[in-house]
Design an enzyme around this catalytic site. Structure first.
Site, PDB file in Angstrom:
ATOM      1  N   THR A  52       4.188   2.767   5.629  1.00 42.06           N
ATOM      2  CA  THR A  52       2.772   2.394   5.700  1.00 42.06           C
ATOM      3  C   THR A  52       2.060   3.345   6.644  1.00 42.06           C
ATOM      4  O   THR A  52       2.631   3.727   7.676  1.00 42.06           O
ATOM      5  CB  THR A  52       2.556   0.938   6.183  1.00 42.06           C
ATOM      6  OG1 THR A  52       1.190   0.786   6.608  1.00 42.06           O
ATOM      7  CG2 THR A  52       3.439   0.560   7.358  1.00 42.06           C
ATOM      8  N   ARG A 111       1.087  -4.943  -5.443  1.00 36.32           N
ATOM      9  CA  ARG A 111       1.210  -6.181  -4.676  1.00 36.32           C
ATOM     10  C   ARG A 111       1.482  -7.267  -5.711  1.00 36.32           C
ATOM     11  O   ARG A 111       0.623  -7.568  -6.521  1.00 36.32           O
ATOM     12  CB  ARG A 111      -0.056  -6.429  -3.873  1.00 36.32           C
ATOM     13  CG  ARG A 111      -0.291  -5.299  -2.862  1.00 36.32           C
ATOM     14  CD  ARG A 111      -1.298  -5.661  -1.808  1.00 36.32           C
ATOM     15  NE  ARG A 111      -1.262  -4.688  -0.734  1.00 36.32           N
ATOM     16  CZ  ARG A 111      -2.112  -3.661  -0.619  1.00 36.32           C
ATOM     17  NH1 ARG A 111      -3.065  -3.486  -1.495  1.00 36.32           N
ATOM     18  NH2 ARG A 111      -2.012  -2.827   0.403  1.00 36.32           N
ATOM     19  N   ARG A 115     -17.618  16.148  12.746  1.00 36.13           N
ATOM     20  CA  ARG A 115     -18.069  16.624  14.050  1.00 36.13           C
ATOM     21  C   ARG A 115     -18.930  17.886  13.927  1.00 36.13           C
ATOM     22  O   ARG A 115     -19.917  18.053  14.673  1.00 36.13           O
ATOM     23  CB  ARG A 115     -16.851  16.922  14.923  1.00 36.13           C
ATOM     24  CG  ARG A 115     -17.216  17.142  16.369  1.00 36.13           C
ATOM     25  CD  ARG A 115     -16.055  17.776  17.093  1.00 36.13           C
ATOM     26  NE  ARG A 115     -16.429  18.012  18.465  1.00 36.13           N
ATOM     27  CZ  ARG A 115     -16.038  17.262  19.476  1.00 36.13           C
ATOM     28  NH1 ARG A 115     -15.234  16.253  19.278  1.00 36.13           N
ATOM     29  NH2 ARG A 115     -16.421  17.541  20.705  1.00 36.13           N
ATOM     30  N   ASP A 146      -0.265   2.668   8.574  1.00 39.90           N
ATOM     31  CA  ASP A 146      -0.822   1.992   9.752  1.00 39.90           C
ATOM     32  C   ASP A 146       0.075   1.994  10.990  1.00 39.90           C
ATOM     33  O   ASP A 146      -0.379   1.657  12.074  1.00 39.90           O
ATOM     34  CB  ASP A 146      -1.142   0.535   9.417  1.00 39.90           C
ATOM     35  CG  ASP A 146      -2.314   0.406   8.455  1.00 39.90           C
ATOM     36  OD1 ASP A 146      -2.985   1.421   8.201  1.00 39.90           O
ATOM     37  OD2 ASP A 146      -2.558  -0.711   7.968  1.00 39.90           O
ATOM     38  N   ASP A 204       5.541  -5.052   6.100  1.00 34.47           N
ATOM     39  CA  ASP A 204       6.046  -6.382   6.466  1.00 34.47           C
ATOM     40  C   ASP A 204       6.148  -7.339   5.286  1.00 34.47           C
ATOM     41  O   ASP A 204       7.119  -8.074   5.152  1.00 34.47           O
ATOM     42  CB  ASP A 204       5.103  -7.022   7.498  1.00 34.47           C
ATOM     43  CG  ASP A 204       5.405  -6.547   8.899  1.00 34.47           C
ATOM     44  OD1 ASP A 204       6.465  -5.907   9.098  1.00 34.47           O
ATOM     45  OD2 ASP A 204       4.577  -6.801   9.791  1.00 34.47           O
ATOM     46  N   GLY A 224       0.838  -1.210   0.000  1.00 31.02           N
ATOM     47  CA  GLY A 224       0.000   0.000   0.000  1.00 31.02           C
ATOM     48  C   GLY A 224       0.865   1.248   0.000  1.00 31.02           C
ATOM     49  O   GLY A 224       1.889   1.286   0.680  1.00 31.02           O
ATOM     50  N   ASP A 276       2.127  -0.187  11.763  1.00 27.27           N
ATOM     51  CA  ASP A 276       2.003  -1.532  12.339  1.00 27.27           C
ATOM     52  C   ASP A 276       3.241  -2.400  12.105  1.00 27.27           C
ATOM     53  O   ASP A 276       3.140  -3.607  11.984  1.00 27.27           O
ATOM     54  CB  ASP A 276       0.755  -2.229  11.769  1.00 27.27           C
ATOM     55  CG  ASP A 276       0.826  -2.391  10.261  1.00 27.27           C
ATOM     56  OD1 ASP A 276       1.690  -1.773   9.632  1.00 27.27           O
ATOM     57  OD2 ASP A 276       0.007  -3.158   9.720  1.00 27.27           O
ATOM     58  N   ARG A 289      -6.200  -2.161   9.212  1.00 28.83           N
ATOM     59  CA  ARG A 289      -6.831  -3.488   9.152  1.00 28.83           C
ATOM     60  C   ARG A 289      -6.444  -4.321  10.359  1.00 28.83           C
ATOM     61  O   ARG A 289      -7.239  -5.014  10.947  1.00 28.83           O
ATOM     62  CB  ARG A 289      -6.382  -4.184   7.856  1.00 28.83           C
ATOM     63  CG  ARG A 289      -7.234  -5.342   7.494  1.00 28.83           C
ATOM     64  CD  ARG A 289      -7.252  -5.752   6.041  1.00 28.83           C
ATOM     65  NE  ARG A 289      -6.056  -5.397   5.282  1.00 28.83           N
ATOM     66  CZ  ARG A 289      -6.076  -5.192   3.976  1.00 28.83           C
ATOM     67  NH1 ARG A 289      -7.209  -5.300   3.317  1.00 28.83           N
ATOM     68  NH2 ARG A 289      -4.954  -4.916   3.331  1.00 28.83           N
TER      69      ARG A 289
HETATM   70  P1  ADP Z   1       3.027  -4.605   2.731  1.00 31.04           P
HETATM   71  O1  ADP Z   1       4.452  -4.610   2.261  1.00 31.04           O
HETATM   72  O2  ADP Z   1       2.416  -3.236   2.770  1.00 31.04           O
HETATM   73  O3  ADP Z   1       2.821  -5.422   3.976  1.00 31.04           O
HETATM   74  P2  ADP Z   1       1.924  -6.702   1.140  1.00 31.04           P
HETATM   75  O4  ADP Z   1       1.720  -7.652   2.253  1.00 31.04           O
HETATM   76  O5  ADP Z   1       0.844  -6.570   0.138  1.00 31.04           O
HETATM   77  O6  ADP Z   1       2.174  -5.228   1.590  1.00 31.04           O
HETATM   78  O7  ADP Z   1       3.257  -7.110   0.418  1.00 31.04           O
HETATM   79  C1  ADP Z   1       3.775  -6.378  -0.660  1.00 31.04           C
HETATM   80  C2  ADP Z   1       4.478  -7.299  -1.600  1.00 31.04           C
HETATM   81  O8  ADP Z   1       5.571  -7.928  -0.932  1.00 31.04           O
HETATM   82  C3  ADP Z   1       3.668  -8.475  -2.100  1.00 31.04           C
HETATM   83  O9  ADP Z   1       2.827  -8.170  -3.144  1.00 31.04           O
HETATM   84  C4  ADP Z   1       4.754  -9.420  -2.565  1.00 31.04           C
HETATM   85  O10 ADP Z   1       5.297  -9.012  -3.778  1.00 31.04           O
HETATM   86  C5  ADP Z   1       5.773  -9.229  -1.465  1.00 31.04           C
HETATM   87  N1  ADP Z   1       5.556 -10.241  -0.420  1.00 31.04           N
HETATM   88  C6  ADP Z   1       4.593 -10.259   0.500  1.00 31.04           C
HETATM   89  N2  ADP Z   1       4.673 -11.360   1.275  1.00 31.04           N
HETATM   90  C7  ADP Z   1       5.716 -12.055   0.819  1.00 31.04           C
HETATM   91  C8  ADP Z   1       6.321 -13.303   1.187  1.00 31.04           C
HETATM   92  N3  ADP Z   1       5.844 -14.022   2.191  1.00 31.04           N
HETATM   93  N4  ADP Z   1       7.382 -13.719   0.489  1.00 31.04           N
HETATM   94  C9  ADP Z   1       7.865 -12.975  -0.527  1.00 31.04           C
HETATM   95  N5  ADP Z   1       7.333 -11.803  -0.925  1.00 31.04           N
HETATM   96  C10 ADP Z   1       6.283 -11.346  -0.276  1.00 31.04           C
HETATM   97  O1  F6P Z   2      -1.790  -0.901   5.040  1.00 32.13           O
HETATM   98  C1  F6P Z   2      -2.372   0.304   4.752  1.00 32.13           C
HETATM   99  C2  F6P Z   2      -3.842   0.127   4.417  1.00 32.13           C
HETATM  100  O2  F6P Z   2      -4.313   1.406   4.083  1.00 32.13           O
HETATM  101  C3  F6P Z   2      -4.679  -0.509   5.499  1.00 32.13           C
HETATM  102  O3  F6P Z   2      -5.000   0.350   6.542  1.00 32.13           O
HETATM  103  C4  F6P Z   2      -5.866  -0.948   4.690  1.00 32.13           C
HETATM  104  O4  F6P Z   2      -6.523  -2.003   5.329  1.00 32.13           O
HETATM  105  C5  F6P Z   2      -5.230  -1.405   3.432  1.00 32.13           C
HETATM  106  O5  F6P Z   2      -4.024  -0.695   3.299  1.00 32.13           O
HETATM  107  C6  F6P Z   2      -6.090  -1.190   2.228  1.00 32.13           C
HETATM  108  O6  F6P Z   2      -5.372  -1.535   1.108  1.00 32.13           O
HETATM  109  P1  F6P Z   2      -5.922  -1.466  -0.398  1.00 32.13           P
HETATM  110  O7  F6P Z   2      -7.210  -0.772  -0.420  1.00 32.13           O
HETATM  111  O8  F6P Z   2      -4.841  -0.788  -1.154  1.00 32.13           O
HETATM  112  O9  F6P Z   2      -6.022  -2.901  -0.805  1.00 32.13           O
END
Ligand code: ADP
Ligand code: F6P
Length: 323
Positions: free
Chosen positions: A129, A76, A158, A131, A107, A15, A133, A175
């Site tokens: 990000t 993603r 408000r 969040d 992450d 994101g 998080d 989320r």
């Molecule tokens: P974020 O980085 O915001 O947590 P995602 O979880 O969507 O977002 O991960 C972003 C991208 O990182 C994924 O689309 C993928 O390309 C890569 N990725 C996510 N999880 C893994 C994993 N377990 N192993 C390898 N690449 C990953």
């Molecule tokens: O991780 C950031 C975030 O905005 C979360 O708060 C939300 O749940 C998610 O991404 C939404 O992602 P998208 O609409 O891009 O799939």
């Protein structure tokens, strides 16, 4: 023979978050200043797999520090979660001469960075990000801007809530995490804040509204993190139990856009600088972050296994001052 000039890549993944551009800018400028070449990779790991990339120079990152979103685009990339995708990305790096990579994301993106590091391409992650998080860091790029945007929007809700003596149930992003909800809830004087980290009972929310009403309060904000959800149902239950006209509002993606705040621009610049220093020293498989305002870095696996405590003391303060 002179040493080969080092080349690093930079990408944004997952994101988007305000401040990602400031991070890209700082990576490019810091690396070039240190004598490296920089390749901008488009749409996260997709660009590494497909070879969609562009050489960056000092001017390619002009006029972006103040812009939301990411000029490198983000995605993603499901293919990168498979070994075959990682191997393709590695091949692109070898062909293009990319010796190291900065990955700006969350992450999931860091898991990918760990995979690629294991395959011999040193990667450094920068937490980006809204969040907040990511456990290894007190702060993630984009968080401050998102909170300020949410706060401004809730202030507007408000106004109308006040005019109509209503209860507004507002959903903010997050989320899996309630940091945006907690902080904007305090900043906007929410009567109740519902976060995914803590169980809640609708009866207790209703009771708190009734108590506050007895104390003269006539309009109410109930702040709900996306991970809790159900704002329409919550508004309906409040209206039925209290007779107070209630409305649900989902703020949504407005929180992901906009010009980054000072904090996000500066944090992004600091983190990016450290990431470049690490790669310059040939160090990969790291995530950079902040601990008590200091820039720190961790092994990616260690970072991913860390846990971040929800700030329960702050949550309790919010509860005590929201009647
Ligand atoms: P974020 O980085 O915001 O947590 P995602 O979880 O969507 O977002 O991960 C972003 C991208 O990182 C994924 O689309 C993928 O390309 C890569 N990725 C996510 N999880 C893994 C994993 N377990 N192993 C390898 N690449 C990953
Ligand atoms: O991780 C950031 C975030 O905005 C979360 O708060 C939300 O749940 C998610 O991404 C939404 O992602 P998208 O609409 O891009 O799939």
């Amino acid at each position: 023979m002179a040493d080969k000039q080092k080349t690093i890549g930079v990408l944004t993944s997952g994101g988007d978050a305000p401040g990602m551009n400031a991070a890209v800018r700082a990576v490019v400028r810091a690396a070039i200043k240190k004598g490296m070449r920089v390749i901008g990779i488009k749409r996260g790991y997709n660009g590494l797999i497909n070879g969609d990339m562009v050489e960056m120079n000092m001017r390619s990152v002009s006029d972006i520090i103040q812009r939301g979103g990411t000029v490198l685009y983000t995605a993603r990339c499901l293919e990168f979660k498979e070994e075959a995708g990682v191997l393709k990305a590695k091949e692109t790096c070898i062909k293009t001469g990319i010796d190291g990579l900065v990955v700006i994301g969350g992450d999931g993106s860091f898991r990918g960075a760990a995979d690629l590091s294991r395959h011999g391409i040193p990667c450094v992650g920068i937490p980006g990000t809204i969040d907040n998080d990511i456990s290894c860091t007190d702060y993630t790029v984009g968080y401050d801007t998102a909170m300020n945007t949410a706060m401004e929007m809730i202030d507007k809700v408000r106004d109308t809530s006040q005019s109509h003596d209503r209860c507004s149930v507002v959903e903010v992003m997050g989320r899996r995490a309630g940091y945006i909800a907690l902080n904007t809830g305090i900043a906007c004087g929410a009567t109740c804040i519902l976060v995914p980290e803590l169980e809640y009972k609708i009866e207790e929310v209703i009771e708190k509204i009734k108590t506050a009403r007895k104390l003269g309060k006539q309009n109410f904000i109930i702040l709900v993190a996306e991970g809790v959800g159900g704002v329409n149902e919550i508004a309906k239950q409040i209206e039925e139990a209290t007779g107070i006209e209630s409305r649900a509002t989902i703020l949504g993606h407005v929180q992901r856009g906009g010009n980054p705040t000072v904090r996000d621009r500066v944090a992004a610049s600091q983190l990016a600088y450290r990431a470049v220093e690490l790669l310059d020293g040939g160090i990969g498989n790291r995530v950079v972050g902040f601990q008590k305002d200091e820039v720190v870095d961790f092994d990616i696996q260690e970072a991913l296994s860390m846990k971040k405590e929800f700030p329960i003391d702050l949550y309790n303060i919010a509860n005590d001052i929201s009647f």
